[in-house]
Design an enzyme around this catalytic site. Structure first.
Site, mmCIF file in Angstrom:
data_model
loop_
_atom_site.group_PDB
_atom_site.id
_atom_site.type_symbol
_atom_site.label_atom_id
_atom_site.label_comp_id
_atom_site.label_asym_id
_atom_site.label_seq_id
_atom_site.Cartn_x
_atom_site.Cartn_y
_atom_site.Cartn_z
ATOM 1 C CG LEU A 119 4.240 -1.014 -3.828
ATOM 2 C CD1 LEU A 119 3.358 -1.807 -4.797
ATOM 3 C CD2 LEU A 119 3.385 -0.193 -2.873
ATOM 4 C CG HIS A 135 3.010 -0.831 0.653
ATOM 5 N ND1 HIS A 135 4.353 -0.567 0.574
ATOM 6 C CD2 HIS A 135 2.420 0.331 0.992
ATOM 7 C CE1 HIS A 135 4.566 0.708 0.844
ATOM 8 N NE2 HIS A 135 3.416 1.280 1.112
HETATM 9 P P1 AMP Z 1 2.530 4.643 2.232
HETATM 10 O O1 AMP Z 1 2.906 4.090 0.891
HETATM 11 O O2 AMP Z 1 3.662 4.743 3.189
HETATM 12 O O3 AMP Z 1 1.695 5.896 2.124
HETATM 13 O O4 AMP Z 1 1.562 3.563 2.876
HETATM 14 C C1 AMP Z 1 0.432 3.075 2.208
HETATM 15 C C2 AMP Z 1 -0.384 2.246 3.157
HETATM 16 O O5 AMP Z 1 0.412 1.165 3.645
HETATM 17 C C3 AMP Z 1 -0.853 3.030 4.395
HETATM 18 O O6 AMP Z 1 -2.178 2.651 4.709
HETATM 19 C C4 AMP Z 1 0.125 2.590 5.460
HETATM 20 O O7 AMP Z 1 -0.416 2.669 6.764
HETATM 21 C C5 AMP Z 1 0.346 1.139 5.055
HETATM 22 N N1 AMP Z 1 1.609 0.646 5.625
HETATM 23 C C6 AMP Z 1 2.844 1.191 5.494
HETATM 24 N N2 AMP Z 1 3.746 0.487 6.216
HETATM 25 C C7 AMP Z 1 3.062 -0.522 6.818
HETATM 26 C C8 AMP Z 1 3.426 -1.587 7.700
HETATM 27 N N3 AMP Z 1 4.664 -1.761 8.102
HETATM 28 N N4 AMP Z 1 2.449 -2.421 8.114
HETATM 29 C C9 AMP Z 1 1.156 -2.260 7.705
HETATM 30 N N5 AMP Z 1 0.758 -1.278 6.880
HETATM 31 C C10 AMP Z 1 1.685 -0.418 6.438
#
Ligand code: AMP
Length: 286
Positions: free
Chosen positions: A35, A39
């Site tokens: 995280l 996140h």
């Molecule tokens: P992940 O753990 O990479 O699968 O991401 C989980 C959630 O966090 C997904 O909805 C991603 O789009 C969101 N997320 C990841 N990186 C970012 C970021 N830099 N800004 C906003 N949301 C993010």
């Protein structure tokens, strides 16, 4: 109260039943862990808008098209839990793969039309894996609102469509991309970059900003705009473009002539790390 941590679906369901019974709304943030502030922004939005916040931490095998990417994906549940605790998350759902897939999965969710281009073209089976696990998670948690980042714009479009097409009774909330001060979109994969790769990776945001600036100034020829952005990336020898596309903001289909809102989206390899980013561009707003 400290955060509750559950690994089983049954325990999670019964805890959430009590939450629902007392009339509290449930906000849900699905993640793969490791995280970071991106996140964190999803969690903070959920915290503001709902009474009880659930974060799932699950590195979902079926959405990985490459074995080595799955093996190398950062995992650290302990620090994820303290991250959640410090942001007043109520419940962390962290199942093992056997809990989510106790027998071979024979039911898969395919969202057609939105998944054949951009990341879908280069990561076979990726969105099928994402759509399937997200529907499973939405069925387990049954949130009032579920939060997704615009950084993964194609994923967001796929989930919005899936929820609409299958009448899932949760609202999908889009959260803007969180960036480091130099513009690089925050990502769990950034920690794999060498200092030189990290430096060159800032060109991705600059190239997307240049494309957005041209579109906002009234440029309509997508080919020309893409060529300039590509050249900005190609000036860096540690970067390799997988795709750089201009797609319409709704259906995510490539456009040649820009007449309405579009997303400029790119996937770029920095060494052996794949990075994605995108910007929404509305013509004629400057
Ligand atoms: P992940 O753990 O990479 O699968 O991401 C989980 C959630 O966090 C997904 O909805 C991603 O789009 C969101 N997320 C990841 N990186 C970012 C970021 N830099 N800004 C906003 N949301 C993010």
């Amino acid at each position: 109260m400290s955060v509750q941590i559950f690994h089983s679906i049954l325990e999670t369901r019964s805890a959430l039943e009590q939450v629902r019974r007392r009339g509290d709304s449930i906000g849900f943030v699905p993640t793969m862990g490791a995280l970071h502030t991106g996140h964190g922004c999803l969690i903070e939005t959920a915290r503001r808008e709902t009474d009880f916040v659930v974060v799932s931490v699950f590195v979902n095998p079926p959405q990985f098209d490459r074995e080595d990417d799955f093996a190398r994906y950062p995992r650290d549940l302990k620090s994820d839990v303290s991250f959640c605790e410090s942001r007043r998350v109520d419940l962390v759902f962290a199942p093992e793969a056997e809990e989510m897939y106790p027998s071979p999965q024979r039911t898969w969710i395919e969202v057609t039309g939105l998944t054949e281009q951009l990341c879908g073209r280069f990561r076979p089976g990726h969105f099928r894996g994402v759509a399937t696990v997200v529907l499973k998670l939405l069925n387990i948690i049954q949130p009032d609102r579920a939060y997704f980042g615009e950084k993964d714009a194609q994923q967001l479009a796929v989930i919005q469509r899936l929820v609409r097409d299958l009448n899932v009774p949760s609202s999908i909330i889009a959260v803007p991309t969180v960036r480091d001060p130099d513009g690089l979109a925050v990502s769990s994969r950034n920690r794999r970059l060498s200092a030189e790769e990290r430096q060159e990776a800032t060109a991705i945001y600059r190239a997307l900003c240049r494309a957005r600036e041209r579109i906002e100034n009234g440029a309509t020829n997508a080919g020309e705009i893409k060529r300039e952005a590509q050249a900005m990336l190609e000036a860096h020898h540690r970067l390799r473009i997988e795709y750089l596309e201009i797609v319409d903001a709704g259906e995510m289909q490539s456009v040649e002539h820009i007449t309405g809102p579009v997303r400029v989206a790119a996937a770029v390899w920095a060494g052996s790390t794949r990075l994605i980013d995108n910007l929404l561009c509305v013509p004629g707003t400057r």
